[in-house]
Design an enzyme around this catalytic site. Sequence first.
Site, PDB file in Angstrom:
ATOM      1  N   THR A  12     -11.855  11.868  16.846  1.00 34.25           N
ATOM      2  CA  THR A  12     -11.588  10.452  16.569  1.00 34.25           C
ATOM      3  C   THR A  12     -10.114  10.158  16.388  1.00 34.25           C
ATOM      4  O   THR A  12      -9.633   9.089  16.766  1.00 34.25           O
ATOM      5  CB  THR A  12     -12.354  10.018  15.297  1.00 34.25           C
ATOM      6  OG1 THR A  12     -13.754  10.202  15.503  1.00 34.25           O
ATOM      7  CG2 THR A  12     -12.102   8.559  14.972  1.00 34.25           C
ATOM      8  N   ASP A  56     -15.032  16.232  22.813  1.00 28.88           N
ATOM      9  CA  ASP A  56     -15.684  15.684  21.628  1.00 28.88           C
ATOM     10  C   ASP A  56     -16.221  16.861  20.834  1.00 28.88           C
ATOM     11  O   ASP A  56     -16.770  17.802  21.417  1.00 28.88           O
ATOM     12  CB  ASP A  56     -16.821  14.743  22.029  1.00 28.88           C
ATOM     13  CG  ASP A  56     -17.414  14.007  20.838  1.00 28.88           C
ATOM     14  OD1 ASP A  56     -18.094  14.685  20.022  1.00 28.88           O
ATOM     15  OD2 ASP A  56     -17.219  12.792  20.729  1.00 28.88           O
ATOM     16  N   SER A  57     -16.098  16.817  19.515  1.00 28.24           N
ATOM     17  CA  SER A  57     -16.476  17.989  18.736  1.00 28.24           C
ATOM     18  C   SER A  57     -17.973  18.280  18.798  1.00 28.24           C
ATOM     19  O   SER A  57     -18.404  19.385  18.469  1.00 28.24           O
ATOM     20  CB  SER A  57     -16.045  17.837  17.270  1.00 28.24           C
ATOM     21  OG  SER A  57     -16.861  16.912  16.582  1.00 28.24           O
ATOM     22  N   SER A  58     -18.777  17.336  19.230  1.00 26.18           N
ATOM     23  CA  SER A  58     -20.209  17.599  19.404  1.00 26.18           C
ATOM     24  C   SER A  58     -20.449  18.628  20.503  1.00 26.18           C
ATOM     25  O   SER A  58     -21.533  19.225  20.574  1.00 26.18           O
ATOM     26  CB  SER A  58     -20.953  16.305  19.731  1.00 26.18           C
ATOM     27  OG  SER A  58     -20.858  15.382  18.657  1.00 26.18           O
ATOM     28  N   ASP A  89     -17.242  15.966  13.137  1.00 29.18           N
ATOM     29  CA  ASP A  89     -18.673  16.258  13.126  1.00 29.18           C
ATOM     30  C   ASP A  89     -18.978  17.748  13.051  1.00 29.18           C
ATOM     31  O   ASP A  89     -19.917  18.158  12.366  1.00 29.18           O
ATOM     32  CB  ASP A  89     -19.353  15.662  14.365  1.00 29.18           C
ATOM     33  CG  ASP A  89     -19.500  14.150  14.272  1.00 29.18           C
ATOM     34  OD1 ASP A  89     -19.291  13.598  13.175  1.00 29.18           O
ATOM     35  OD2 ASP A  89     -19.823  13.518  15.293  1.00 29.18           O
ATOM     36  N   GLN A 274     -31.500  24.365   0.681  1.00 29.83           N
ATOM     37  CA  GLN A 274     -31.277  23.032   1.232  1.00 29.83           C
ATOM     38  C   GLN A 274     -30.422  22.186   0.293  1.00 29.83           C
ATOM     39  O   GLN A 274     -29.858  21.178   0.711  1.00 29.83           O
ATOM     40  CB  GLN A 274     -32.618  22.338   1.486  1.00 29.83           C
ATOM     41  CG  GLN A 274     -33.460  23.018   2.560  1.00 29.83           C
ATOM     42  CD  GLN A 274     -34.819  22.363   2.759  1.00 29.83           C
ATOM     43  OE1 GLN A 274     -35.015  21.208   2.407  1.00 29.83           O
ATOM     44  NE2 GLN A 274     -35.757  23.106   3.319  1.00 29.83           N
ATOM     45  N   CYS A 275     -30.326  22.595  -0.965  1.00 34.77           N
ATOM     46  CA  CYS A 275     -29.474  21.894  -1.930  1.00 34.77           C
ATOM     47  C   CYS A 275     -28.010  22.178  -1.608  1.00 34.77           C
ATOM     48  O   CYS A 275     -27.649  23.297  -1.262  1.00 34.77           O
ATOM     49  CB  CYS A 275     -29.776  22.339  -3.353  1.00 34.77           C
ATOM     50  SG  CYS A 275     -31.463  22.012  -3.899  1.00 34.77           S
TER      51      CYS A 275
END
Length: 340
Positions: A12, A56-58, A89, A274-275
């Site tokens: 970006t 793009d970092s994706s 990202d 997942q925390c």
Amino acid sequence: MNNIFIIYTGGTIGMVQDPKTGSFVPFDFELIANNLPDLSRLNYKLTVHPFNPIIDSSNMNPSIWLEMAQLIKDNYDSYDGFVILHGSDTMAFSASMLSFMLEGLQKPVVFSGSQLPIGEIRTDARENLMAALEIASAKRDGRSIIQEVCILFDNKLYRGNRSFKYNSAKFEAFRSPNYPVLVEAGIHLKYNEDALLNNSNKEFILHTQLDNRVAVLKLFPGISKITVEAVLNSDVRGIVMETFGSGNTMTDTWFLDLLEGCIKQGKNIVDISQCKVGSVELGRYETSQGLKAIGVLNGYDMTFEAAVTKLMYLQGELADQQEVAYWMQKDIRGELTVND
């Protein structure tokens, strides 16, 4: 004069709005330089290596990690520090991976970017880039203060392999809840000395062997046997299992039997929570005692990004799965805290 090597991958920070479509598209580094006249006032010699094409970092992948790491290795002796401008990202994945690939790093590698393009009026790009450059050049007693791979965003410097992107709508895009901020960039740069890595007198080694045969099993209430089987039976060497709380799972016999069978086939299963805050504590509750007994690995407080990239790194370096398992549970680049 400080020599800084800038790797511009895209993201970006260097985007402009396409007048026809209204969408943002990558532009070259000249756009950044034109919007930052203060760069010419700094006592820095900047060398920019733009990716071609800009990405793009994706679209980040191991081949691009190898290219970035090799660029740092090739230019290591000629520069005081390195700044990598990268899309936010997947920035935490890239910073984590490079932390493992660049062993014994004694110079700063600072990832940065922005939430808004640099040409926008309210952009965060200017402050992020200027702070990244200042930190990348900072020395004390002739040596770099920062000797690791980091992420600089919103006036805070984080350890790369302790960070994750948590917000796509705020300038404060990253957090590192299980490890302190390394530097706060206010009126002055405030270094958290006790949190910094010190690689002085270590040998700098580039590791280039990566093995991306990694899968992810994210648990949820009601997950089906066929779903678990699909992940565990995939052609991989390692599996990152995202569990509940401090590493807990359901205790159904079919589930534990599947995990045990997978481990007996020679695959490693790493338990991370997942925390976002806290650590896995295998055996603390009944719901994780069975995991410890069958050989599930403790991922402690590793981020998801660090766990995935560390597996890829270790699998590339080590053919023996037991060696991979041993080192997954050890702190090798400041990526985890062992709480046994």
